[in-house]
Scaffold this active site. Structure first.
Site, PDB file in Angstrom:
ATOM      1  N   THR A 427      39.995  47.992  37.092  1.00  0.00           N
ATOM      2  CA  THR A 427      38.606  48.359  36.846  1.00  0.00           C
ATOM      3  C   THR A 427      37.825  47.103  36.515  1.00  0.00           C
ATOM      4  OG1 THR A 427      39.349  50.473  35.936  1.00  0.00           O
ATOM      5  CG2 THR A 427      37.074  49.842  35.496  1.00  0.00           C
ATOM      6  N   VAL A 428      36.590  47.037  37.029  1.00  0.00           N
ATOM      7  CA  VAL A 428      35.717  45.901  36.754  1.00  0.00           C
ATOM      8  C   VAL A 428      34.556  46.385  35.897  1.00  0.00           C
ATOM      9  CG1 VAL A 428      34.280  44.081  37.731  1.00  0.00           C
ATOM     10  CG2 VAL A 428      36.351  44.808  38.916  1.00  0.00           C
ATOM     11  N   ASP A 539      43.015  36.617  51.664  1.00  0.00           N
ATOM     12  CA  ASP A 539      42.391  37.923  51.922  1.00  0.00           C
ATOM     13  C   ASP A 539      40.917  37.717  52.265  1.00  0.00           C
ATOM     14  OD1 ASP A 539      42.159  40.626  52.237  1.00  0.00           O
ATOM     15  OD2 ASP A 539      42.007  41.080  50.096  1.00  0.00           O
TER      16      ASP A 539
END
Length: 744
Positions: A427-428, A539
């Protein structure tokens, strides 16, 4: 010869005796201490060698049969005050009268104490004049050239007079200055009372004690001739040790203690005279008696005046006293009362509570120590000690290590309203640190053992990256089970949203997308070429290119990043990256290189060029991969088949063909044939210089201004977008429409 030595020895003995003999005379037991009702206290005395000096000599005279009174000279002495330094005497009253024939009788007196220890008190005395149509003068010296003053008393009607009032009608008073030791009285003959027969024909003037005088109208109402010279009134004299060589102030007198210093008691203090030169002696605080005698000051018994409260007990001490109260009560010095001893009651009552509190605190301290130990273990496990060692050795390293408490406070205890990104593995939160700095805090849900061991080293390397096109890592928190990363806050979403959002009204120009791609290439080039050691992102995708408040590209998400292997045989065994962007060579060799990032960036160029997503889950299987479709079109020389109409209409063929050729090189199946990120950045810079049509340039400028002036990326509805928060296993986290995206 022997007689000569004897004379010298006797002389020395007499000299030593003279040095140890006090110069101040001490009264013997034969000296009287009382005359009549008046106490005669040293330095005053009656008889030879009974006073300090001749100025203090008094005589005891029989004024009537069996009645004795003390006198100083021919002036009657009323009392002596050692503490106040005053005496009271009877001063003669001066008179000025007319008889019935108009003949004047004058009796005026002078009082000369200028060569004595005495001065008239300017505080307690006033020059007082009584009479009608009277003007009297007071002189401070015999020549009349010094201080002089006067007082006028008049009468109009007897009814105007009032007992006790001395304000100029029948009576007047005036003050005198300090230092007067002489006074004489004079009357002005121009003020004749012989013609005012209905009032007294006499006027009176005297320097007297103001408190002892109370005016009466009877002094004025009598018409009988009253020519007497026997009237007396009390006067207050200030005295001090001021005779001869002893007319010193305290500072000088104390230097001469073996000579004529008069304060002989050990518990005495010297006080400068307030009226003229000289000094006085007082007993110290808590002592009383006669300070002029060697043992004259003794401890004062304050308890005889009951200074303590009625329910208290007074205990006299040397130089003071103490009050105590019975058991259960406490003495208050401020209020001088015996109040309930609340402290004792509270102490007994609170004893058990204190024991409970200390037990609880002991338990809390023990738990806190355990928690601190766990945090220290986490800190060391995540490479915190290595990180600190490097931070100390490398000066100027702008990297912060936050405590768990700081992170909790900045996110308001991980409040749900602070969440800007969320997924199965992390979670940010948006947080505020250092008072006003907005940051994005990534709270991962899981980190494997390999990442825990390398975490400190990787954070140190990432913290040294300072490039305008790379999201800056502000700091981290290591004292938790899973480390948390703190990044700068980027407000305007991702390149993925800008290209693939459903809201097409924004009409992003191709030149703007090309600029963002160029800036992203510069950021990746910095990672590959200038970081030491080089960093492979792992990525690269449009969802990991964030846009700041000016829509500048910021490469983010280093969760899949690794350090460039120094050993060619080192392989990455875990799948990295996102489907649609994965390097096929990496899929075969499991070796992640800089050219793996180049392949992924080639897919980004295709998204910019075609506006299509890299992987379509719907439709024919042969058309699901954007890179495969593009390479097929290039092979068949049919690029127009994958280009959108607005790109073909707005941009030059040279620009389109150059960008397509660059993408093709990036997507080469063999990594060694792909260009480096530096070559890609240089080529994109060259392609951007190919000027579009003038009207297209104007549209692009208007579109950029629209972006900066408030067009909200939050208005996009994302379909199939991947977030900027990939998890450890490559899972993509769905984001809120206004979310910003950061590295893991």
């Amino acid at each position: 010869m022997e007689a000569r030595f004897l004379q010298i020895g006797l002389g020395l003995v007499l000299l030593l005796a003279a040095q140890h003999t006090p110069a101040v005379a001490i009264p013997g037991p034969e000296c009287p201490t009382k005359c009549g009702e008046v106490d005669i206290q040293y330095p005053f005395g009656i008889g030879d060698n009974c006073s300090l000096s001749s100025g203090f000599n008094a005589s005891c005279q029989e004024v009537q049969r069996g009645v004795h009174k003390p006198f100083l000279g021919d002036i009657e002495l009323l009392n002596i005050s050692l503490a106040n330094g005053t005496i009271r005497e009877m001063s003669p009253i001066s008179t000025y009268c007319y008889n019935s024939s108009g003949l004047m009788h004058r009796h005026t007196w002078l009082f000369d104490a200028s060569h004595s220890p005495y001065r008239f008190s300017d505080v307690q005395n006033k020059f007082t004049v009584i009479g009608c149509n009277t003007l009297a003068y007071i002189y401070a010296d015999s020549t009349g050239t010094g201080y002089q003053s006067g007082c006028v008393s008049t009468c109009q009607n007897l009814t105007d007079l009032a007992d006790g009032s001395c304000s100029g009608l029948g009576c007047c008073q005036t003050s005198i200055p300090k230092g007067m030791g002489y006074y004489a009285v004079g009357f002005d003959s121009g003020f004749n009372t012989s013609q005012i027969w209905n009032f007294s024909r006499c006027s009176y003037a005297v320097l007297m004690e103001a408190e002892a005088f109370n005016f009466s109208t009877a002094y004025i109402s009598t018409t009988e001739f009253n020519d007497t010279n026997t009237g007396r009134a009390p006067v207050v004299m200030d005295w001090a040790i001021r005779n001869g060589t002893m007319s010193l102030q305290c500072e000088e007198a104390e230097l001469n203690k073996t000579g004529t210093y008069a304060c002989l008691s050990s518990n005495s203090v010297c006080v400068d005279s307030r009226n003229g030169p000289g000094y006085l002696c007082n007993c110290s605080q808590g002592y009383e008696g006669n300070p002029y005698l060697p043992y004259g000051c003794h401890d004062a018994d304050e308890c005889r005046n009951s200074p303590c409260p009625s329910e208290g007990v007074c205990h006299n001490t040397e130089g003071g006293y103490q009050c105590s109260c019975r058991a259960g009560r406490k003495f208050s010095k401020q209020s001088n009362t015996c109040s309930l001893d609340v402290g004792l009651i509270i102490g007994v009552t609170a004893g058990f509570l204190v024991l409970v509190i200390f037990s609880f605190l002991g338990y809390m301290i023990l738990q806190k120590r355990k928690l601190t130990k766990v945090k220290h273990e986490y800190f060391s496990q995540h490479g915190g000690m290595i990180l600190f060692e490097r931070m100390r050795s490398e000066k100027g390293l702008a990297f912060m290590v936050f405590s768990e408490a700081e992170i909790v406070q900045s996110t308001n205890n991980y409040d749900r309203s602070r969440i800007i990104g969320k997924g199965g593995h992390g979670t940010v939160y948006k947080g505020i640190v250092k008072g006003s700095m907005p940051v994005a805090i990534k709270r991962c849900a899981l980190v494997d053992e390999r990442q825990k061991k390398e975490f400190g080293q990787e954070m140190l390397i990432l913290s040294q990256i300072n490039h305008k096109n790379i999201v800056k890592l502000v700091g981290c928190c290591l004292e938790v089970e899973v480390p948390m990363l703190v990044y700068e806050f980027i407000p305007n979403g991702t390149l993925f949203e800008l290209i693939h959002g459903k809201n097409q009204a924004l009409q992003i120009s191709f030149s703007t997308l090309l600029r963002i791609a160029h800036e992203a290439a510069e950021g990746l080039n910095f990672l590959h070429s200038y970081a030491s050691p080089p960093i492979i992102h792992g990525d690269v995708k449009t969802a990991n290119i964030l846009l700041d408040e000016n829509y500048m590209a910021k490469v983010s998400d280093f969760g899949a990043s690794i350090l460039a292997p120094s050993d060619k045989e080192q392989y990455v065994t875990m799948v990295q990256g996102t489907c649609g962007y994965l390097d096929p060579e990496y899929m075969l060799t499991c070796q992640l290189t800089e050219k793996s990032d180049v392949f992924s960036f080639g897919v980004i160029l295709l998204e910019v060029l075609t506006g299509q997503e890299p992987l379509k889950l719907n439709g024919p299987e042969t058309e699901r991969s954007l890179s495969s479709n593009f390479l097929s079109a290039m092979k068949e020389n049919n690029l127009d088949a994958v280009l959108p109409s607005h790109v073909k209409g707005q941009e030059s063929n040279e620009l389109i063909r150059g960008l397509a050729e660059l993408a093709k090189q990036c997507l080469d199946m063999c990594g060694s044939n792909r260009p480096s990120m530096k070559e890609i950045a240089d080529e994109l810079g060259r392609l951007r210089k190919l000027s579009p049509h003038p009207w297209v340039q104007i549209d692009a400028e208007m579109e950029t201004q629209s972006l900066l002036s408030g067009a909200s990326i939050g208005s996009f509805e994302i379909e199939g977008a991947t977030s900027g928060y990939p998890t450890q296993e490559g899972e993509n986290l769905p984001m809120n429409p206004r979310s910003s995206y950061y590295a893991r």
